[in-house]
Design a protein around this motif. Structure first.
Motif, PDB file in Angstrom:
ATOM      1  N   ASP A 221      -2.045  -2.977   7.647  1.00  0.00           N
ATOM      2  CA  ASP A 221      -2.417  -1.574   7.498  1.00  0.00           C
ATOM      3  C   ASP A 221      -3.600  -1.456   6.533  1.00  0.00           C
ATOM      4  O   ASP A 221      -3.612  -2.076   5.470  1.00  0.00           O
ATOM      5  CB  ASP A 221      -1.248  -0.757   6.969  1.00  0.00           C
TER       6      ASP A 221
ATOM      7  N   ARG B 212      -7.001   5.743  10.953  1.00  0.00           N
ATOM      8  CA  ARG B 212      -6.148   6.295   9.892  1.00  0.00           C
ATOM      9  C   ARG B 212      -5.899   5.219   8.844  1.00  0.00           C
ATOM     10  O   ARG B 212      -5.620   4.071   9.189  1.00  0.00           O
ATOM     11  CB  ARG B 212      -4.837   6.761  10.508  1.00  0.00           C
TER      12      ARG B 212
ATOM     13  N   HIS C 207      -4.568   4.346   4.472  1.00  0.00           N
ATOM     14  CA  HIS C 207      -4.221   4.724   3.109  1.00  0.00           C
ATOM     15  C   HIS C 207      -5.532   4.840   2.331  1.00  0.00           C
ATOM     16  O   HIS C 207      -6.428   3.996   2.501  1.00  0.00           O
ATOM     17  CB  HIS C 207      -3.343   3.656   2.452  1.00  0.00           C
TER      18      HIS C 207
ATOM     19  N   ALA D 260      -3.842   8.806   5.716  1.00  0.00           N
ATOM     20  CA  ALA D 260      -2.387   8.733   5.867  1.00  0.00           C
ATOM     21  C   ALA D 260      -1.673   9.065   4.564  1.00  0.00           C
ATOM     22  O   ALA D 260      -0.702   9.829   4.549  1.00  0.00           O
ATOM     23  CB  ALA D 260      -1.989   7.340   6.344  1.00  0.00           C
ATOM     24  N   THR D 261      -2.145   8.469   3.471  1.00  0.00           N
ATOM     25  CA  THR D 261      -1.590   8.727   2.144  1.00  0.00           C
ATOM     26  C   THR D 261      -2.740   8.725   1.152  1.00  0.00           C
ATOM     27  O   THR D 261      -3.847   8.257   1.444  1.00  0.00           O
ATOM     28  CB  THR D 261      -0.573   7.658   1.704  1.00  0.00           C
TER      29      THR D 261
ATOM     30  N   GLN E 207      -0.730  15.223   2.654  1.00  0.00           N
ATOM     31  CA  GLN E 207      -0.351  13.814   2.733  1.00  0.00           C
ATOM     32  C   GLN E 207       0.504  13.401   1.536  1.00  0.00           C
ATOM     33  O   GLN E 207       0.341  13.944   0.429  1.00  0.00           O
ATOM     34  CB  GLN E 207      -1.602  12.920   2.770  1.00  0.00           C
TER      35      GLN E 207
ATOM     36  N   TYR F 216       3.420   2.537  -0.790  1.00  0.00           N
ATOM     37  CA  TYR F 216       2.990   2.197   0.556  1.00  0.00           C
ATOM     38  C   TYR F 216       4.174   1.753   1.416  1.00  0.00           C
ATOM     39  O   TYR F 216       4.236   2.061   2.612  1.00  0.00           O
ATOM     40  CB  TYR F 216       1.921   1.124   0.535  1.00  0.00           C
TER      41      TYR F 216
ATOM     42  N   SER G 264       4.739   3.787   5.238  1.00  0.00           N
ATOM     43  CA  SER G 264       3.973   2.877   6.093  1.00  0.00           C
ATOM     44  C   SER G 264       3.351   3.639   7.262  1.00  0.00           C
ATOM     45  O   SER G 264       3.851   4.691   7.679  1.00  0.00           O
ATOM     46  CB  SER G 264       4.880   1.770   6.621  1.00  0.00           C
ATOM     47  N   LEU G 265       2.250   3.085   7.764  1.00  0.00           N
ATOM     48  CA  LEU G 265       1.547   3.735   8.871  1.00  0.00           C
ATOM     49  C   LEU G 265       2.323   3.605  10.165  1.00  0.00           C
ATOM     50  O   LEU G 265       3.027   2.628  10.379  1.00  0.00           O
ATOM     51  CB  LEU G 265       0.153   3.119   9.030  1.00  0.00           C
TER      52      LEU G 265
END
Length: 255
Positions: free
Chosen positions: A24, A96, A98, A121-122, A197, A250, A254-255
């Protein structure tokens, strides 16, 4: 280092996959007067993320490091700098990611989340709490210190500190002075309330620049604060407890 071009700037970046294969993506955005190397490689973030199975990506912001420079203050709004981050994700074919920013990089990350929410995503905001809204003090003396012929003549403590940091990183001080004039644009409470997010806000307990992480987290719908014990603004970025908390964050998102 690799390069891509966006908005008239040649931007340097580093992209490392974990040994285990594709992971990711985590896009890291460095702070003012810093570089991808100073904020993310040297303190061990690339190794930490790669060892944990993440793809680590960082770039030198316009006006910094190996990226091209401008002396026009208008080039350094957070929105324009966030557009560089979005363009890098597009260049790499990443839909996408983090996104983690430190200090000025945290502000850029926030602007990215508002302009391109589907790409983020975050979020991790390091070294910047309520200062994102209330401001981070008087930084005009920093621009003066950066442009001074004799750094010893600078009487402002923060100005002396950042001048020394800029000299240490062999930065283009004129470009940094232009950057500091516009990159401090504030977000409103309504702005940060729109950032949905999952967000981790981490600030050192002896940081006198970033402001309270708790106060910022309280304004956001999906944010939590983390206090980096005993660390100031300059030293918090490489703290082991900060890295551990980010990896936990994370794993939770998670994605």
């Amino acid at each position: 280092m690799q390069f891509f071009t966006h908005d008239g700037f040649d931007l340097a970046f580093l992209d490392r996959q974990p040994a285990s294969g594709e992971g990711d993506p985590v896009l890291m955005i460095h702070g003012f007067a810093s570089t991808h190397y100073v904020n993310w490689v040297s303190p061990g973030w690339f190794k930490t993320l790669n060892d944990a199975g993440y793809r680590a990506i960082a770039f030198d912001n316009r006006g910094h490091g190996s990226s091209s420079k401008s002396y026009d203050e208008a080039d350094y709004t957070p929105a324009k700098m966030a557009s560089d981050a979005a363009a890098l994700l597009g260049h790499l074919g990443i839909e996408r990611a983090h996104v983690m920013g430190y200090s000025m990089g945290a502000r850029i990350a926030a602007f990215l989340a508002l302009s391109d929410p589907d790409k983020v995503a975050t979020l991790v905001f390091g070294g910047l709490g309520i200062g994102m809204i209330d401001g981070v003090g008087d930084w005009d003396p920093i621009a003066a210190a950066l442009l001074a012929d004799d750094p010893a003549a600078t009487g402002h403590p923060r100005g002396r500190s950042f001048r020394a940091f800029a000299d240490q990183t062999r930065s283009d001080r004129r470009a940094l002075a232009a950057c500091i004039a516009r990159s401090r644009e504030l977000l409103s409470e309504d702005d940060v309330a729109r950032i949905a997010q999952p967000t981790l806000i981490a600030v050192g307990t002896t940081d006198d620049i970033g402001g309270s992480p708790d106060e910022l987290a309280a304004l956001m719908p999906n944010a939590r604060a983390f206090h980096i014990e005993g660390r100031d603004h300059m030293l918090a970025v490489g703290d082991k407890t900060f890295k551990h908390r980010v990896l936990e964050f994370y794993a939770e998102n998670s994605l």
